[in-house]
Design an enzyme around this catalytic site. Structure first.
Site, PDB file in Angstrom:
ATOM      1  N   HIS A 255      23.377   8.364 -11.222  1.00  0.00           N
ATOM      2  CA  HIS A 255      22.658   7.850 -12.424  1.00  0.00           C
ATOM      3  C   HIS A 255      21.908   9.067 -12.727  1.00  0.00           C
ATOM      4  CE1 HIS A 255      20.283   6.663 -15.765  1.00  0.00           C
ATOM      5  NE2 HIS A 255      19.198   7.064 -14.746  1.00  0.00           N
TER       6      HIS A 255
ATOM      7  N   CYS B 186      22.334   5.561 -21.209  1.00  0.00           N
ATOM      8  CA  CYS B 186      22.985   6.360 -20.378  1.00  0.00           C
ATOM      9  C   CYS B 186      24.500   5.803 -20.210  1.00  0.00           C
ATOM     10  CB  CYS B 186      22.407   6.494 -18.931  1.00  0.00           C
ATOM     11  SG  CYS B 186      23.245   7.332 -17.808  1.00  0.00           S
TER      12      CYS B 186
ATOM     13  N   CYS C 182      26.557   6.625 -17.799  1.00  0.00           N
ATOM     14  CA  CYS C 182      26.995   6.811 -16.348  1.00  0.00           C
ATOM     15  C   CYS C 182      27.780   5.537 -16.004  1.00  0.00           C
ATOM     16  CB  CYS C 182      26.162   7.169 -15.520  1.00  0.00           C
ATOM     17  SG  CYS C 182      25.025   6.200 -14.717  1.00  0.00           S
TER      18      CYS C 182
ATOM     19  N   CYS D 128      25.327   2.746 -14.983  1.00  0.00           N
ATOM     20  CA  CYS D 128      24.539   2.060 -16.012  1.00  0.00           C
ATOM     21  C   CYS D 128      25.737   1.302 -17.001  1.00  0.00           C
ATOM     22  CB  CYS D 128      23.789   2.947 -17.338  1.00  0.00           C
ATOM     23  SG  CYS D 128      22.485   3.872 -16.407  1.00  0.00           S
TER      24      CYS D 128
ATOM     25  N   ASP E 282      17.584  24.493 -10.353  1.00  0.00           N
ATOM     26  CA  ASP E 282      18.118  23.555  -9.267  1.00  0.00           C
ATOM     27  C   ASP E 282      16.822  22.771  -8.716  1.00  0.00           C
ATOM     28  OD1 ASP E 282      17.041  26.078  -7.674  1.00  0.00           O
ATOM     29  OD2 ASP E 282      17.239  24.311  -6.060  1.00  0.00           O
TER      30      ASP E 282
ATOM     31  N   ASP F 292      21.857  29.959  -1.776  1.00  0.00           N
ATOM     32  CA  ASP F 292      20.724  30.572  -1.816  1.00  0.00           C
ATOM     33  C   ASP F 292      20.942  31.551  -0.344  1.00  0.00           C
ATOM     34  OD1 ASP F 292      20.605  29.039   0.585  1.00  0.00           O
ATOM     35  OD2 ASP F 292      18.919  27.729   0.079  1.00  0.00           O
TER      36      ASP F 292
END
Ligand SMILES: [Zn+2]
Length: 385
Positions: free
Chosen positions: A347, A316, A318, A321, A278, A92
Site C-alpha cells: 500500500h 487507493c 492497490c 485496499c 528515493d 548508489d
C-alpha cells in the site's frame, strides 16, 4: 556509447515532466525509486513492486558488496538477472553506508578504508573501486563516490569535503570512461549502457553548492544528484537549497534529490525542479505500521481501527485496499504476522507511485500548482495519530 538519454516533455513553473531511456526501459519523470537495499524491496516480491507501477528501483552497493559480493553477482550475469527484475536499477556508490554503518573507517584522499558491519573484514572503497563494483552489478544508473560528512560540521569542513568529492567525481568519471573503452583489470562489465550521475555537495551553504554544481557539471555526467540533504536541517532550508541548486544544474539532464522524503517533500521538490527521488520512508514505515493515505498518515496499530471495516485508503486501488479492512490490517500488525509487512508495504509504495503519477498528470495539464495546494491541504488534514 551510453544507452541513456533524457527528454523534458513539458514544464509547469519549475516542475518538469520527462522521461529517460535506459538499456532496461523507459522511466517517466518525476519518478520515485523504491529502495531495494539487498536486491529486494523489503517484505514484498518483485512482481508486487512492478504492480505498484515502479519503473526503477534503487539497490545499495555497500550491502551487495559485503554480501553476496559484486563478483558473484557479475558471474550470475549482473544484478537484473540475479534478482529477477527486468526494469531499470540505480545503484548508489556505497559511500553513504560506509560513512554511517561501517566500523573503524579511515578516510583519506585515496578513499575510505573500513570494516564490514557484518564480520569486521576490511575493505578499501576508492572512487575507482566504487565504479568497478557498480560496473559488475550492471545497474542502469551508477552514482559517483562522494564524501558524506558527519554533522554538525563547520563551513570549512563542508568546503574541504565538497572539494574532495569533486576530485573523487572526476576519478569516478575517468574510471567509467576507461571501462567503456575496453577491458580494465579484469572488471566484468555487465551493462554496457550504464549511465553515471555526479553528486552535488556543499551542505546548506549555497555558494559551496554552486561551486560544487559548476565543477561537477564541468566533468560531464548523464545526470546530477543533490546529496547531503534531508539529514536533519530545517525543512525550509532543505527546500531553499534544493531550489537554488536545481536551478544551477544543466536543464537537459535529470536531477535527483537523494534520500527524500515525505509525500509533501516529493510535491514540494518537484515544484523546485527535481526529477527523481528515493526514500526508505514508505517501506520502513509500512513495516512499523505507519501508513500514508490520501488523508494523511495513520498508525494502523491504533485501537480506533480495531472494528473499522473501511479500506485503508478509499482513494487507493492497490491490492491491500481492494481486499482488506483496517480492522484486519490492524489485527495482522498486532499479531506480528509477516503478511502485515507485505500488505502495508504494497500500500505505501502504491501511494507513493500513485502520487508521482498524479504529479506527472498535473504537469502535463499545467495544473501542477493547484494540485500542489490541494495535496498539501489534504495531507495535513490527518496528522500522525
Ligand atoms: Zn492501498
Amino acid at each position: 556509447m551510453t544507452g541513456f538519454s533524457f527528454t523534458v516533455r513539458a514544464t509547469d513553473g519549475a516542475a518538469r515532466l520527462g522521461e529517460f531511456q535506459t538499456p532496461h526501459g523507459v522511466v517517466q519523470t518525476p519518478a520515485f525509486m523504491p529502495v531495494g537495499t539487498q536486491g529486494a524491496v523489503k517484505a514484498i516480491r518483485q512482481r508486487d513492486v512492478e504492480e505498484t507501477g515502479a519503473e526503477i528501483i534503487l539497490a545499495n552497493t555497500y550491502h551487495l558488496l559485503l554480501r553476496p559480493g559484486d563478483e558473484l553477482i557479475a558471474r550470475r550475469g549482473g544484478l537484473h538477472r540475479f534478482i529477477g527484475w527486468a526494469r531499470p536499477i540505480l545503484t548508489d556508490s556505497g559511500g553513504f553506508q560506509v560513512f554511517s554503518l561501517a566500523q573503524r573507517r579511515v578516510i583519506t584522499e585515496e578513499g575510505a578504508d573500513f570494516q564490514s558491519h557484518l564480520d569486521g573484514s576490511r575493505y578499501l572503497l576508492t572512487p575507482e573501486r566504487a565504479t568497478d563494483i557498480q560496473a559488475r552489478l550492471g545497474s542502469d544508473v551508477a552514482m559517483v563516490l562522494d564524501e558524506c560528512l558527519a554533522l554538525p560540521a563547520t563551513r570549512d569542513e563542508v568546503a574541504s569535503s565538497m572539494t574532495r568529492s569533486i576530485r573523487w567525481a572526476d576519478r569516478c568519471r575517468r574510471r567509467l570512461e576507461s571501462l567503456r573503452s575496453g577491458p580494465v583489470d579484469g572488471v566484468d562489465v555487465t551493462n554496457r549502457g550504464q549511465a553515471q550521475f555526479g553528486i552535488i555537495q556543499g551542505g546548506v551553504f549555497q555558494d559551496l553548492r554552486n561551486e560544487s554544481a559548476d565543477a561537477t557539471s564541468a566533468i560531464g555526467f548523464e545526470g546530477y544528484a543533490i546529496g547531503g540533504l534531508s539529514v536533519g536541517e530545517p525543512i525550509e532550508e532543505m527546500y531553499a537549497v534544493t531550489e537554488a541548486t536545481s536551478r544551477r544544474l544543466p536543464a537537459n539532464r535529470p536531477r535527483y534529490l537523494m534520500g527524500a522524503g515525505t509525500p509533501q517533500d516529493l510535491v514540494e521538490c518537484v515544484a523546485r525542479g527535481i526529477d527523481m527521488f528515493d526514500c526508505v520512508l514508505p517501506t520502513r514505515n509500512a513495516r512499523n505500521g505507519q501508513l500514508f493515505t490520501s488523508e494523511g498518515r495513520i498508525n494502523i496499530g491504533n485501537a480506533r481501527y480495531a472494528e473499522d471495516d473501511g479500506p485503508l485508503d478509499s482513494q487507493c486501488g492497490c491490492y491491500t485496499c481492494r481486499h482488506h479492512s483496517r480492522a484486519y490490517l490492524r489485527h495482522l500488525f498486532m499479531a506480528g504476522e509477516m503478511s502485515a509487512g507485505a500488505l502495508n508495504t504494497l500500500h505505501n509504495l502504491s501511494f507513493y507511485l500513485d502520487t508521482m503519477r498524479r504529479i506527472r498528470d498535473a504537469i502535463a495539464f499545467r495544473t501542477f500548482d493547484s494540485f500542489r495546494q490541494g495535496f498539501l491541504r489534504s495531507a495535513s488534514r490527518l496528522s500522525v495519530d
